[in-house]
Design an enzyme around this catalytic site. Structure first.
Site, PDB file in Angstrom:
ATOM      1  N   ASP A   1      44.351  44.760  40.308  1.00  0.00           N
ATOM      2  CA  ASP A   1      44.338  43.628  39.376  1.00  0.00           C
ATOM      3  C   ASP A   1      44.630  42.354  40.166  1.00  0.00           C
ATOM      4  OD1 ASP A   1      44.529  41.928  37.274  1.00  0.00           O
ATOM      5  OD2 ASP A   1      46.221  42.943  36.299  1.00  0.00           O
TER       6      ASP A   1
ATOM      7  N   ASP B   1      38.421  40.934  36.916  1.00  0.00           N
ATOM      8  CA  ASP B   1      39.382  40.974  38.018  1.00  0.00           C
ATOM      9  C   ASP B   1      40.226  42.238  38.041  1.00  0.00           C
ATOM     10  OD1 ASP B   1      40.970  40.294  35.752  1.00  0.00           O
ATOM     11  OD2 ASP B   1      42.493  39.566  37.119  1.00  0.00           O
ATOM     12  N   GLU B   2      39.751  43.257  37.359  1.00  0.00           N
ATOM     13  CA  GLU B   2      40.564  44.463  37.243  1.00  0.00           C
ATOM     14  C   GLU B   2      39.660  45.681  37.320  1.00  0.00           C
ATOM     15  OE1 GLU B   2      43.580  45.751  33.959  1.00  0.00           O
ATOM     16  OE2 GLU B   2      43.022  43.668  33.665  1.00  0.00           O
TER      17      GLU B   2
END
Ligand code: MG
Length: 369
Positions: free
Chosen positions: A9, A103-104
């Site tokens: 993350d 973003d993860e």
């Protein structure tokens, strides 16, 4: 087979990308989100968080809390570009990469020789390559991997071995578990359950009476850190739809709109049941002469809000082709471009909305007749 799942993350992703492109922002409170009257914070840098700024907060409130902040509109294309870089990096370690949002991602490292070394390498190399720090968790399943990376935030690495799980879970607030939203948390608090450790002491039968068989059993498993869900590298393009065929052709527009609303509600209910958000809404009508018309609209904000789906469907109906006095045999409502509801934070761009429904763009006609 022993399972090893990595959860990666990026830290304050949108704000971090802005800094990457404009180093003068380094060290300053950066707040990315909708800047209009109804704007909402998408991402706040850690400096801004120190002022109490949080994602999903109204932008006006963020401005009051942090007047010296740098407020920027989101640049989706750029974030997606960096997101592709992140994904490519992760796919060098394993083909089993499941992106959760820009973003993860989860990465299944079960078939990798030295999962702990890979976790360490990703934690070190990914920020070097992309220019943004990340938090990394490694554990035996997705639930624990995500909890581990959350515990490591910002910029940390947490490797959770089997023997660490119990200690870790015991003191964790219940609302940190999946599926424990504010409502469930409130109901647990009222019964004196605040931590996962508290939850572990509740008899499974009692949990079932509190929350019903499905959620009760789910809470019991989660409280023990159990999760056997798989890392899914490719999310199928999924859709949900509901149709009805009338026993006799219907001519009454009011009745048809009422039926469309009802179908929209059914579809929205399925959406929230499946914990998905839709990016597009579709309306289908088959006329008495068997010609079919299908219209679709893309939503700016992914949604599972029944009101939004209803309004969009009715708007599509209002823009149908002239029916030339034909009756309706069949009506259908569908939603498409489904995303897991965990994607929601990224939808909080607070873009200018048109009217009560979500902002719309690119109405698309399909199927023709
Ligand atoms: Mg993040």
């Amino acid at each position: 087979m022993e399972r090893w799942i990595l959860h990666v993350d990026m830290d304050a992703f949108f704000a971090a990308v802005e800094r990457l492109d404009d180093p003068s922002l380094i060290g300053r409170p950066v707040i990315v989100g909708g800047l209009g009257a109804r704007g909402v914070v998408s991402t706040a840098s850690y400096e801004a968080r120190a002022y109490g700024v949080r994602s999903a907060q109204p932008m006006a409130q963020a401005r009051r809390l942090c007047p010296e902040g740098v407020f920027l509109p989101p640049r989706h294309d750029r974030y997606e570009e960096v997101s592709r870089q992140i994904r490519a990096h992760l796919e060098r370690h394993s083909p089993w990469v499941e992106p959760l949002s820009l973003d993860e991602a989860y990465v299944d490292l079960s078939n990798v020789d030295a999962p702990e070394q890979v976790a360490t390498a990703v934690h070190r190399e990914l920020p070097r390559e992309v220019g943004i720090s990340c938090s990394v968790g490694l554990a035996c399943n997705k639930l624990l991997a995500k909890l581990a990376s959350e515990a490591a935030k910002p910029a940390g690495l947490r490797i959770m071995r089997t023997e660490d799980v119990d200690d870790f879970l015991r003191s964790l607030p219940v609302e940190r578990l999946w599926g424990v939203g504010p409502k469930t948390a409130q109901r647990l608090y009222e019964r004196g359950v605040r931590t996962v450790g508290d939850l572990q002491t509740v008899d499974p039968g009692v949990l079932r009476t509190w929350f019903g068989p499905r959620q009760g059993a789910q809470l019991w498993r989660l409280s023990r850190g159990q999760d056997d869900s798989l890392v899914m590298p490719v999310r199928e393009a999924r859709s949900l739809s509901q149709e009805i065929t009338f026993p006799e052709d219907v001519y009454d527009p009011e009745l048809l709109v009422e039926e469309l609303r009802r179908l929209a509600d059914l579809v929205s209910a399925r959406l929230s049941e499946e914990e998905m958000l839709a990016r597009a809404v579709r309306m289908k009508v088959r006329w008495s002469d068997f010609t079919t018309q299908s219209r679709q609209i893309r939503l700016v904000e992914p949604t599972d809000d029944p009101q939004v789906v209803r309004d969009e469907v009715v708007a599509l109906w209002d823009r149908r082709l002239p029916d030339e006095g034909k009756g309706v045999r069949l009506l259908g409502v569908g939603v498409e471009g489904l995303l897991p509801a965990t994607f929601r934070p990224l939808s909080l761009f607070g873009m200018q909305r048109s009217g009560p429904a979500s902002a719309r763009m690119n109405p698309v006609d399909a199927d023709g007749r």
